[in-house]
Design a protein around this motif. Structure first.
Motif, PDB file in Angstrom:
ATOM      1  N   LEU A 178       0.829  -1.204   0.000  1.00 30.78           N
ATOM      2  CA  LEU A 178       0.000   0.000   0.000  1.00 30.78           C
ATOM      3  C   LEU A 178       0.867   1.258   0.000  1.00 30.78           C
ATOM      4  O   LEU A 178       0.593   2.213  -0.729  1.00 30.78           O
ATOM      5  CB  LEU A 178      -0.932  -0.001   1.208  1.00 30.78           C
ATOM      6  CG  LEU A 178      -1.814   1.233   1.366  1.00 30.78           C
ATOM      7  CD1 LEU A 178      -2.769   1.377   0.185  1.00 30.78           C
ATOM      8  CD2 LEU A 178      -2.603   1.160   2.680  1.00 30.78           C
ATOM      9  N   MET A 179       1.912   1.246   0.812  1.00 32.81           N
ATOM     10  CA  MET A 179       2.805   2.403   0.846  1.00 32.81           C
ATOM     11  C   MET A 179       3.456   2.620  -0.511  1.00 32.81           C
ATOM     12  O   MET A 179       3.578   3.765  -0.977  1.00 32.81           O
ATOM     13  CB  MET A 179       3.850   2.221   1.939  1.00 32.81           C
ATOM     14  CG  MET A 179       3.280   2.255   3.344  1.00 32.81           C
ATOM     15  SD  MET A 179       4.521   2.129   4.648  1.00 32.81           S
ATOM     16  CE  MET A 179       5.192   3.801   4.634  1.00 32.81           C
ATOM     17  N   ASP A 180       3.848   1.546  -1.170  1.00 34.86           N
ATOM     18  CA  ASP A 180       4.431   1.660  -2.508  1.00 34.86           C
ATOM     19  C   ASP A 180       3.432   2.290  -3.479  1.00 34.86           C
ATOM     20  O   ASP A 180       3.782   3.152  -4.293  1.00 34.86           O
ATOM     21  CB  ASP A 180       4.856   0.289  -3.034  1.00 34.86           C
ATOM     22  CG  ASP A 180       6.111  -0.245  -2.352  1.00 34.86           C
ATOM     23  OD1 ASP A 180       6.819   0.546  -1.705  1.00 34.86           O
ATOM     24  OD2 ASP A 180       6.364  -1.457  -2.470  1.00 34.86           O
ATOM     25  N   MET A 181       2.174   1.847  -3.389  1.00 28.73           N
ATOM     26  CA  MET A 181       1.140   2.365  -4.286  1.00 28.73           C
ATOM     27  C   MET A 181       0.939   3.868  -4.070  1.00 28.73           C
ATOM     28  O   MET A 181       0.914   4.656  -5.038  1.00 28.73           O
ATOM     29  CB  MET A 181      -0.181   1.625  -4.054  1.00 28.73           C
ATOM     30  CG  MET A 181      -1.373   2.265  -4.762  1.00 28.73           C
ATOM     31  SD  MET A 181      -2.935   1.479  -4.349  1.00 28.73           S
ATOM     32  CE  MET A 181      -2.835   0.043  -5.404  1.00 28.73           C
ATOM     33  N   ILE A 182       0.789   4.263  -2.817  1.00 26.55           N
ATOM     34  CA  ILE A 182       0.522   5.672  -2.509  1.00 26.55           C
ATOM     35  C   ILE A 182       1.719   6.544  -2.877  1.00 26.55           C
ATOM     36  O   ILE A 182       1.568   7.623  -3.466  1.00 26.55           O
ATOM     37  CB  ILE A 182       0.154   5.827  -1.024  1.00 26.55           C
ATOM     38  CG1 ILE A 182      -1.231   5.202  -0.770  1.00 26.55           C
ATOM     39  CG2 ILE A 182       0.170   7.302  -0.598  1.00 26.55           C
ATOM     40  CD1 ILE A 182      -1.635   5.158   0.683  1.00 26.55           C
ATOM     41  N   GLU A 183       2.907   6.070  -2.549  1.00 27.14           N
ATOM     42  CA  GLU A 183       4.103   6.849  -2.880  1.00 27.14           C
ATOM     43  C   GLU A 183       4.254   7.018  -4.386  1.00 27.14           C
ATOM     44  O   GLU A 183       4.633   8.092  -4.872  1.00 27.14           O
ATOM     45  CB  GLU A 183       5.331   6.191  -2.261  1.00 27.14           C
ATOM     46  CG  GLU A 183       5.388   6.349  -0.740  1.00 27.14           C
ATOM     47  CD  GLU A 183       6.416   5.451  -0.076  1.00 27.14           C
ATOM     48  OE1 GLU A 183       7.066   4.662  -0.802  1.00 27.14           O
ATOM     49  OE2 GLU A 183       6.567   5.537   1.148  1.00 27.14           O
ATOM     50  N   THR A 184       3.942   5.965  -5.152  1.00 28.24           N
ATOM     51  CA  THR A 184       4.004   6.054  -6.613  1.00 28.24           C
ATOM     52  C   THR A 184       3.025   7.100  -7.135  1.00 28.24           C
ATOM     53  O   THR A 184       3.373   7.931  -7.995  1.00 28.24           O
ATOM     54  CB  THR A 184       3.703   4.684  -7.250  1.00 28.24           C
ATOM     55  OG1 THR A 184       4.689   3.746  -6.843  1.00 28.24           O
ATOM     56  CG2 THR A 184       3.679   4.784  -8.774  1.00 28.24           C
ATOM     57  N   LEU A 185       1.805   7.074  -6.629  1.00 24.48           N
ATOM     58  CA  LEU A 185       0.790   8.038  -7.067  1.00 24.48           C
ATOM     59  C   LEU A 185       1.201   9.465  -6.739  1.00 24.48           C
ATOM     60  O   LEU A 185       1.048  10.382  -7.560  1.00 24.48           O
ATOM     61  CB  LEU A 185      -0.554   7.714  -6.405  1.00 24.48           C
ATOM     62  CG  LEU A 185      -1.274   6.451  -6.896  1.00 24.48           C
ATOM     63  CD1 LEU A 185      -2.452   6.120  -5.987  1.00 24.48           C
ATOM     64  CD2 LEU A 185      -1.756   6.641  -8.330  1.00 24.48           C
ATOM     65  N   LEU A 186       1.748   9.663  -5.554  1.00 19.44           N
ATOM     66  CA  LEU A 186       2.107  11.020  -5.135  1.00 19.44           C
ATOM     67  C   LEU A 186       3.353  11.538  -5.855  1.00 19.44           C
ATOM     68  O   LEU A 186       3.488  12.744  -6.078  1.00 19.44           O
ATOM     69  CB  LEU A 186       2.300  11.063  -3.618  1.00 19.44           C
ATOM     70  CG  LEU A 186       1.038  10.788  -2.794  1.00 19.44           C
ATOM     71  CD1 LEU A 186       1.343  10.833  -1.307  1.00 19.44           C
ATOM     72  CD2 LEU A 186      -0.062  11.790  -3.133  1.00 19.44           C
ATOM     73  N   ILE A 187       4.249  10.650  -6.186  1.00 20.89           N
ATOM     74  CA  ILE A 187       5.420  11.067  -6.969  1.00 20.89           C
ATOM     75  C   ILE A 187       4.993  11.481  -8.376  1.00 20.89           C
ATOM     76  O   ILE A 187       5.444  12.503  -8.906  1.00 20.89           O
ATOM     77  CB  ILE A 187       6.461   9.929  -7.030  1.00 20.89           C
ATOM     78  CG1 ILE A 187       7.130   9.746  -5.655  1.00 20.89           C
ATOM     79  CG2 ILE A 187       7.525  10.235  -8.091  1.00 20.89           C
ATOM     80  CD1 ILE A 187       7.997   8.505  -5.565  1.00 20.89           C
ATOM     81  N   ARG A 188       4.103  10.702  -8.960  1.00 12.42           N
ATOM     82  CA  ARG A 188       3.661  10.975 -10.331  1.00 12.42           C
ATOM     83  C   ARG A 188       2.665  12.131 -10.384  1.00 12.42           C
ATOM     84  O   ARG A 188       2.596  12.836 -11.408  1.00 12.42           O
ATOM     85  CB  ARG A 188       3.027   9.710 -10.929  1.00 12.42           C
ATOM     86  CG  ARG A 188       3.982   8.530 -11.075  1.00 12.42           C
ATOM     87  CD  ARG A 188       4.903   8.694 -12.266  1.00 12.42           C
ATOM     88  NE  ARG A 188       4.155   8.705 -13.514  1.00 12.42           N
ATOM     89  CZ  ARG A 188       3.784   7.598 -14.168  1.00 12.42           C
ATOM     90  NH1 ARG A 188       4.100   6.385 -13.688  1.00 12.42           N
ATOM     91  NH2 ARG A 188       3.118   7.693 -15.306  1.00 12.42           N
ATOM     92  N   LEU A 189       1.911  12.313  -9.301  1.00 13.21           N
ATOM     93  CA  LEU A 189       0.869  13.356  -9.277  1.00 13.21           C
ATOM     94  C   LEU A 189       1.013  14.221  -8.025  1.00 13.21           C
ATOM     95  O   LEU A 189       0.234  14.113  -7.081  1.00 13.21           O
ATOM     96  CB  LEU A 189      -0.522  12.713  -9.315  1.00 13.21           C
ATOM     97  CG  LEU A 189      -0.839  11.833 -10.534  1.00 13.21           C
ATOM     98  CD1 LEU A 189      -2.153  11.104 -10.317  1.00 13.21           C
ATOM     99  CD2 LEU A 189      -0.891  12.688 -11.802  1.00 13.21           C
ATOM    100  N   PRO A 190       2.006  15.087  -7.981  1.00 11.65           N
ATOM    101  CA  PRO A 190       2.202  15.953  -6.804  1.00 11.65           C
ATOM    102  C   PRO A 190       0.954  16.795  -6.538  1.00 11.65           C
ATOM    103  O   PRO A 190       0.323  17.313  -7.466  1.00 11.65           O
ATOM    104  CB  PRO A 190       3.388  16.841  -7.219  1.00 11.65           C
ATOM    105  CG  PRO A 190       4.086  16.073  -8.293  1.00 11.65           C
ATOM    106  CD  PRO A 190       3.017  15.328  -9.029  1.00 11.65           C
ATOM    107  N   GLY A 191       0.607  16.900  -5.262  1.00  9.22           N
ATOM    108  CA  GLY A 191      -0.574  17.681  -4.901  1.00  9.22           C
ATOM    109  C   GLY A 191      -1.849  16.870  -4.825  1.00  9.22           C
ATOM    110  O   GLY A 191      -2.900  17.383  -4.405  1.00  9.22           O
ATOM    111  N   LEU A 192      -1.792  15.599  -5.236  1.00  9.65           N
ATOM    112  CA  LEU A 192      -2.972  14.733  -5.149  1.00  9.65           C
ATOM    113  C   LEU A 192      -3.320  14.472  -3.690  1.00  9.65           C
ATOM    114  O   LEU A 192      -2.475  14.047  -2.903  1.00  9.65           O
ATOM    115  CB  LEU A 192      -2.683  13.404  -5.862  1.00  9.65           C
ATOM    116  CG  LEU A 192      -3.712  12.280  -5.706  1.00  9.65           C
ATOM    117  CD1 LEU A 192      -5.042  12.687  -6.329  1.00  9.65           C
ATOM    118  CD2 LEU A 192      -3.185  10.993  -6.335  1.00  9.65           C
ATOM    119  N   ALA A 193      -4.563  14.749  -3.312  1.00  6.07           N
ATOM    120  CA  ALA A 193      -5.031  14.482  -1.951  1.00  6.07           C
ATOM    121  C   ALA A 193      -5.697  13.107  -1.932  1.00  6.07           C
ATOM    122  O   ALA A 193      -6.711  12.898  -2.597  1.00  6.07           O
ATOM    123  CB  ALA A 193      -6.016  15.550  -1.494  1.00  6.07           C
TER     124      ALA A 193
END
Length: 378
Positions: A178-193
């Motif tokens: 889960l942490m890998d998934m969230i970190e990937t999303l946030l790296i690719r989409l900065p500012g995503l809440a």
């Protein structure tokens, strides 16, 4: 960001996902009470129901809205314009729109990825005209193709949604994944809440909720006592204590209200709280082990992570006299009956106390302990 600066938005869905537990039905007055208790506990957002359930559900949601609680109120809707129209009439400032995103759910509902993106655009644009807060959810996000999940989140950001909810719909993910998934999303989409909504099928919902925050999620979806479908959801009380009582995250939560809230929901739902349930179980501050009791008498922090009062527990900790007890507990128990003995006397009583507990297959009561003492020494 430093850990102690993290502010976590708590979303409770007891009145929506919690009530989906088989056999659970909250009466209108019970829903008003639960909503009020959630607000008193400091929950930031309450998912109050599903307008598409019918006129009775809409009336109940409207009644909760009339309470003018300090918590944000949100209706849960399918990705259907009619659902959103019904939600508009419920007078909640927020709406959540849920989309199937995994291949297995898209196949189940006979939809495809193109439909998801087109409907996302239509429903969010429509909803933003009527609601102060619009969030969207990716159902079964943890089994969704990452490329499509990224596209879904990117489109949602462009439409101005407040948050994207990642739902571990079948409770299959592990904290590290889960942490890998969230970190990937946030790296690719900065500012995503991001918000995480975890189910407990593998017993990892609390760990996943905490890990989601550690990875950068801004909000957590929970239910009181973990109430919900199958094995339930991430429990509000466990997640709150892990994040705010023991952890260094910030919130509006008033942990001293947890026990009252959990007992209320248990009573209304008919789902009793297990005696060893973390945070609110009736026996979690009961001790028998001689080593533990001796340590607790010197410093409660030796074998307890937090004090009962921190979560609003009115029942004090108990030292149970049984086959695992030590002399310190015997001395302590007799002192409470105004009988002062020395360590040697307590040690001599120990075999008799253990024998009595074994013979009765139950703890030795203070009254029986006093009787054993008088028979032995008077």
């Amino acid at each position: 960001m430093k850990t102690h600066d993290v502010r976590v938005w708590m979303v409770d869905t007891t009145l929506r996902d919690g009530e989906q537990a088989p056999g659970v039905f909250f009466r209108p007055l019970e829903k008003l009470t639960i909503a009020s208790r959630l607000a008193e506990c400091g929950v930031d957002e309450i998912e109050v129901g599903i307008p598409a359930m019918g006129e009775f559900a809409c009336r109940e949601i409207e009644s909760i809205a009339r309470l003018n609680l300090p918590s944000m109120l949100t209706c849960w809707c399918r990705a259907v314009k009619k659902d959103i129209e019904l939600a508009i009439g419920c007078n909640t400032p927020g709406v959540h729109i849920s989309f199937p995103t995994s291949s297995i759910l898209l196949k189940t509902f006979e939809k495809n990825e193109a439909w998801v993106l087109e409907t996302l655009d239509d429903t969010v644009r429509f909803a933003r005209h009527y609601f102060d807060q619009v969030s969207v959810g990716a159902q079964d996000a943890t089994r969704t193709d990452m490329d499509f999940l990224l596209r879904f989140c990117r489109e949602a950001i462009g439409l101005g949604v407040h948050r994207v909810r990642l739902a571990d719909t079948v409770g299959m993910i592990t904290p590290s994944a889960l942490m890998d998934m969230i970190e990937t999303l946030l790296i690719r989409l900065p500012g995503l809440a991001l918000e995480f909504h975890g189910h407990n099928d593998l017993g990892m919902a609390t760990a996943n909720a905490v890990s989601a925050v550690d990875a950068g999620a801004k909000a957590i979806s929970v239910t009181v006592n973990g109430l919900g479908e199958r094995a339930g959801n991430a429990p509000l009380e466990e997640t709150a204590m892990a994040l705010f009582g023991i952890g260094a995250k910030k919130s509006n939560m008033r942990l001293s209200e947890l026990a009252r809230l959990c007992n209320t929901v248990a009573r209304f739902s008919g789902h009793q709280i297990h005696a060893t349930k973390p945070i609110v179980g009736s026996r979690i501050f009961s001790h028998e082990s001689g080593i533990h009791c001796a340590g607790l008498l010197k410093d409660t922090r030796s074998y307890e992570l937090y004090d009962p009062e921190q979560v609003g527990r009115s029942t004090p900790r108990q030292m149970i006299l049984g086959v695992h007890s030590g002399s310190a507990a015997i001395k302590h128990a007799l002192a409470h009956r105004n009988i002062d003995i020395d360590a040697d006397t307590a040690q001599r009583l120990l075999p008799q106390v253990r024998a009595a507990a074994a013979a009765g297959n139950k703890p030795v009561t203070p009254k029986l302990l006093e009787s054993i003492y008088y028979k032995a020494f008077c």
